[in-house]
Write a protein that holds these residues in place. Structure first.
Motif, mmCIF file in Angstrom:
data_model
loop_
_atom_site.group_PDB
_atom_site.id
_atom_site.type_symbol
_atom_site.label_atom_id
_atom_site.label_comp_id
_atom_site.label_asym_id
_atom_site.label_seq_id
_atom_site.Cartn_x
_atom_site.Cartn_y
_atom_site.Cartn_z
ATOM 1 N N TYR A 14 0.666 -1.409 0.178
ATOM 2 C CA TYR A 14 0.234 -0.418 0.139
ATOM 3 C C TYR A 14 1.027 1.349 -0.301
ATOM 4 C CZ TYR A 14 -2.944 3.487 1.847
ATOM 5 O OH TYR A 14 -3.923 5.080 1.746
ATOM 6 N N ALA A 15 2.152 1.402 0.988
ATOM 7 C CA ALA A 15 2.808 2.072 0.834
ATOM 8 C C ALA A 15 3.267 2.797 -0.418
ATOM 9 C CB ALA A 15 4.001 2.112 2.309
ATOM 10 N N VAL A 16 4.003 1.846 -1.150
ATOM 11 C CA VAL A 16 4.808 1.692 -2.406
ATOM 12 C C VAL A 16 3.795 2.281 -3.109
ATOM 13 C CG1 VAL A 16 5.585 1.037 -3.874
ATOM 14 C CG2 VAL A 16 6.391 -0.185 -2.166
ATOM 15 N N THR A 17 2.525 1.795 -3.413
ATOM 16 C CA THR A 17 0.986 2.429 -4.597
ATOM 17 C C THR A 17 1.041 3.767 -3.556
ATOM 18 O OG1 THR A 17 0.270 0.477 -4.309
ATOM 19 C CG2 THR A 17 -1.259 2.195 -5.143
ATOM 20 N N ALA A 25 8.707 12.795 -4.020
ATOM 21 C CA ALA A 25 10.151 13.606 -4.629
ATOM 22 C C ALA A 25 11.391 12.895 -3.141
ATOM 23 C CB ALA A 25 10.514 15.243 -4.153
ATOM 24 N N PHE A 26 12.070 12.087 -3.586
ATOM 25 C CA PHE A 26 13.011 10.970 -3.372
ATOM 26 C C PHE A 26 14.903 11.912 -3.060
ATOM 27 C CE2 PHE A 26 9.822 8.733 -4.399
ATOM 28 C CZ PHE A 26 9.144 7.837 -3.157
ATOM 29 N N ASP A 35 12.113 1.578 -1.382
ATOM 30 C CA ASP A 35 13.096 1.671 -0.257
ATOM 31 C C ASP A 35 12.372 2.410 1.051
ATOM 32 O OD1 ASP A 35 14.554 -0.433 -1.456
ATOM 33 O OD2 ASP A 35 16.233 1.456 -1.958
ATOM 34 N N GLU A 36 11.991 3.851 0.983
ATOM 35 C CA GLU A 36 11.539 3.952 1.483
ATOM 36 C C GLU A 36 10.278 4.209 2.382
ATOM 37 O OE1 GLU A 36 10.440 9.253 1.690
ATOM 38 O OE2 GLU A 36 12.551 8.102 1.228
ATOM 39 N N ALA A 37 9.174 3.448 1.984
ATOM 40 C CA ALA A 37 8.535 2.278 1.982
ATOM 41 C C ALA A 37 8.756 1.508 3.225
ATOM 42 C CB ALA A 37 7.529 2.042 1.226
ATOM 43 N N ARG A 74 1.143 11.019 6.259
ATOM 44 C CA ARG A 74 1.660 12.011 6.371
ATOM 45 C C ARG A 74 3.008 12.025 5.234
ATOM 46 N NH1 ARG A 74 4.800 14.869 11.426
ATOM 47 N NH2 ARG A 74 3.987 16.332 10.077
ATOM 48 N N ARG A 75 3.712 11.318 5.031
ATOM 49 C CA ARG A 75 4.735 11.281 4.008
ATOM 50 C C ARG A 75 3.965 12.027 2.474
ATOM 51 N NH1 ARG A 75 7.954 12.716 1.489
ATOM 52 N NH2 ARG A 75 9.449 11.900 0.247
#
Length: 302
Positions: A14-17, A25-26, A35-37, A74-75
């Motif tokens: 879910y987070a990646v989607t 922006a990363f 990776d962030e998720a 939040r992200r």
């Protein structure tokens, strides 16, 4: 309230989607949505950051699911950098405390310190004094303490709030006796004896504000959460860099070096300092991000 989520795998997907649809922006640690998720899910669940696979199908408690979903939102919705959500940033294997008082640590100078700036520094163990300007969270000063184990280190920042964060990190690494933090404008707060020929610095490091005005105007929302004073370098990005270079000779030993990180501003650096002998140092991002000037090549005021 029931949710369609039950496992780490569910939340990661879910987070990646969510991140991909939000077109985030990363550049504050991770460079892609997956990776962030993974980092945010593992950190929120207090799981080891380097161990994902064994937990992928672990079923989660309702409050754990709610906590992860809140961080994901939040992200994605507020575009808050991950490091501000977790209050930590990792750089070259070191963990640093961070919050909105400082920019998220990211510096190619850190990887150059792995080798103690050799061959430009002949023997890192013989370095007696190091200065870091625009220290922010104190991360480069702390890495310098490891690279130059016998050096006294001074770290300067104009922001009281940034130095509060630097103090936390210096204390966390037990370096209060080796790193002195100074509040002021570049060289101004430094002790006068450091200009004596026998007491000058062997190395000056700086990752200063260098983003030019046009690039500042185009920054993604994530970067708007960071202190503007730590990013903005004026019309061509060189306002602070010019001042650092102009005065460095007064503070460096004759065989010392000045190392400056300038991101994507090489064109502006060469326009501003084309008459100086600049050495561009190779990093994982190429050879356009960090330059070095030998003390003997620095400009002297008439």
């Amino acid at each position: 309230m029931t949710t369609p989520f039950a496992t780490v795998r569910d939340l990661l997907r879910y987070a990646v989607t969510r991140f991909s649809k939000a077109k985030l922006a990363f550049g504050h640690g991770s460079d892609n949505a997956y990776d962030e998720a993974a980092y945010l899910v593992l950190h929120t669940l207090d799981l080891p950051l380097d161990t994902l696979e064994p937990f992928m199908d672990a079923r989660l408690l309702p409050d754990e699911i709610a906590a992860v979903l809140a961080v994901i939102e939040r992200r994605a919705a507020d575009r808050v950098p991950a490091a501000y959500l977790t209050h930590e940033a990792w750089m070259h294997g070191h963990r640093f405390y961070v919050d909105e008082r400082v920019i998220v640590p990211r510096s190619f100078i850190g990887e150059l310190l792995d080798d103690g700036l050799q061959p430009y520094v002949a023997d890192p163990e013989q370095v007696g004094a190091v200065l870091e300007l625009c220290t922010g969270s104190g991360c480069l000063a702390i890495l310098a303490a490891s690279a130059f184990p016998n050096a006294e280190i001074d770290a300067v920042d104009l922001s009281d709030k940034a130095l509060e964060v630097a103090e936390i990190n210096v204390r966390d690494y037990g370096l209060e006796d080796r790193i002195g933090l100074h509040r002021g404008d570049l060289y101004a707060p430094l002790p006068a004896f450091r200009t004596d020929p026998d007491s000058r610095y062997d190395v000056i490091l700086t990752n200063p504000p260098y983003v030019n005005a046009a690039s500042m105007a185009a920054l993604p929302p994530e970067y708007r959460h960071e202190p503007e004073m730590a990013l903005a370098g004026g019309d061509d990005g060189m306002d602070i860099v010019r001042r650092i270079v102009a005065e460095a000779h007064r503070w460096l030993h004759d065989d010392g070096v000045l190392v400056v990180e300038i991101g994507n501003e090489r064109e502006h650096v060469e326009a501003a300092f084309g008459g100086l002998e600049l050495t561009w140092l190779p990093t994982s991002a190429g050879d356009d991000a960090v330059f070095l000037i030998q003390a003997s090549d620095l400009p002297r005021k008439a």
